[in-house]
Design an enzyme around this catalytic site. Structure first.
Site, short mmCIF file in Angstrom:
data_model
loop_
_atom_site.label_atom_id
_atom_site.label_comp_id
_atom_site.label_asym_id
_atom_site.label_seq_id
_atom_site.Cartn_x
_atom_site.Cartn_y
_atom_site.Cartn_z
N PHE A 47 0.91 7.06 -8.97
CA PHE A 47 -0.39 6.63 -8.43
C PHE A 47 -1.39 7.80 -8.40
O PHE A 47 -1.08 8.89 -7.92
CB PHE A 47 -0.16 6.10 -7.01
CG PHE A 47 -1.37 5.50 -6.38
CD1 PHE A 47 -1.79 4.22 -6.73
CD2 PHE A 47 -2.10 6.21 -5.44
CE1 PHE A 47 -2.92 3.66 -6.15
CE2 PHE A 47 -3.23 5.66 -4.85
CZ PHE A 47 -3.64 4.38 -5.21
N ASN A 101 -1.02 5.21 2.64
CA ASN A 101 -1.76 4.34 1.72
C ASN A 101 -0.69 3.54 0.98
O ASN A 101 -0.31 3.88 -0.12
CB ASN A 101 -2.58 5.19 0.74
CG ASN A 101 -3.20 4.33 -0.35
OD1 ASN A 101 -3.40 3.12 -0.18
ND2 ASN A 101 -3.50 4.94 -1.49
N PRO A 102 -0.19 2.49 1.63
CA PRO A 102 0.91 1.74 1.01
C PRO A 102 0.38 0.81 -0.08
O PRO A 102 -0.83 0.63 -0.19
CB PRO A 102 1.46 0.92 2.18
CG PRO A 102 0.27 0.68 3.05
CD PRO A 102 -0.61 1.90 2.90
N1 GLN Z 1 -7.18 1.22 -4.10
C1 GLN Z 1 -6.18 0.93 -5.08
C2 GLN Z 1 -6.74 0.07 -6.19
O1 GLN Z 1 -7.32 -0.94 -5.92
C3 GLN Z 1 -4.96 0.24 -4.45
C4 GLN Z 1 -4.25 1.18 -3.60
C5 GLN Z 1 -3.02 0.63 -2.99
O2 GLN Z 1 -2.45 -0.40 -3.36
N2 GLN Z 1 -2.59 1.30 -1.99
O3 GLN Z 1 -6.61 0.41 -7.34
#
Ligand code: GLN
Length: 299
Positions: free
Chosen positions: A104, A204-205
């Site tokens: 991520f 931030n899961p």
């Molecule tokens: N913000 C991210 C996105 O929409 C998702 C993050 C998450 O699942 N924790 O790409």
């Protein structure tokens, strides 16, 4: 990346200006949101030049090997490989984090989680912080870097992510205070004797509902790890366990600080308030006005 300055003029060679314009057009055609910016970031990586220095060298020629490399990277970006994977790093909380395919990529909105912790942190005594699902270590490392009296326990289910996170911690010399542990959610923290002692649980899961996966940009869908993003039908799967078990780990007065997805504030607030010892719920909006972080405190 090779360092190619001073740029040696060659007959018939193209200027930075020209190759940037050409790359911008190509990226625009590929549907990239910020084609000029991406072209500049790639060119500055190829030339090992800070981006602002491109502007003062726009009329300089580019040497042929740099041009070949630049074109290769632009093609890669046009095929929707995330820019952060191509250049191999990203800025988060003014620190530089290495990135790796399948792990991520730290996002700007997650800085709100870190800032919420920093605003609430007691600077007068040692702190214990948990980061659940640390990925490349962005929350854990930036908190440890900014709070020199804190110990951070960070978990992830991915060994590959933990390796990268450890590397990022080493780069900022906080690896003696950030402990990276393999496991799912709180599973990694068992047996450490931290029950009832934690000042902050930050996370931030994954929060993207299954059904929305196909609507995400190809950069995310085809290159990042689904397990870092997707969480069941409604996207709130992880929050159930995180909120339910938080009171066991938090000390009285300890905080829970969670990033959330669009439209999830109400259901997650409900989950939080099911726990009698949690209260004082606050919600913080991101720059686009979307409710992005939810905070609660153990009474
Ligand atoms: N913000 C991210 C996105 O929409 C998702 C993050 C998450 O699942 N924790 O790409």
């Amino acid at each position: 990346m090779p360092h190619n300055l001073p740029l040696s003029p060659q007959k018939g060679s193209r200027s930075l200006q020209e190759v940037l314009a050409e790359a911008t057009k190509l990226l625009e055609k590929a549907g990239i949101d910020s084609p000029r910016l991406d072209a500049e970031v790639l060119l500055s990586a190829v030339l090992s030049l800070p981006r602002h220095q491109l502007y003062t060298n726009l009329n300089e020629p580019i040497d042929s090997s740099s041009l070949r490399l630049f074109r290769r990277l632009v093609k890669k970006r046009a095929s929707r490989v995330p820019l952060q994977y191509i250049v191999g790093h990203v800025e988060f909380m003014s620190l530089d984090f290495l990135t790796k395919k399948g792990i991520f990529i730290p996002r700007p909105e997650t800085e709100l989680v870190v800032e919420a912790v920093l605003e609430r942190a007691d600077l007068t005594r040692p702190l214990i912080i948990m980061d659940i699902g640390t990925g490349s270590g962005s929350i854990a490392v930036s908190l440890a870097f900014n709070l020199s009296h804190a110990e951070v326990y960070a978990s992830d289910i991915s060994q590959k992510a933990l390796r990268l996170a450890r590397f990022n911690a080493k780069r900022y010399l906080v690896d003696d205070r950030v402990f990276f542990l393999k496991g799912s959610l709180y599973g990694a923290f068992k047996g450490l004797g931290l029950e009832g002692k934690v000042d902050f649980i930050a996370s931030n899961p994954p929060y993207v509902p299954e059904g929305e996966w196909k609507e995400l940009q190809p950069e995310v869908r085809e290159h990042e790890a689904p397990e870092a993003l997707i969480a069941g039908k409604d996207g709130v799967d992880c929050y159930r366990e995180i909120t339910e078990v938080a009171p066991l780990w938090l000390r009285p007065g300890g905080w829970l600080v969670l990033e959330i997805g669009e439209g999830q504030a109400a259901p997650i607030k409900e989950l939080i308030l099911k726990e009698k010892s949690l209260g004082g719920v606050e919600v913080i909006k991101d720059l686009q006005g979307i409710e992005r972080v939810i905070i609660a405190r153990r009474g």
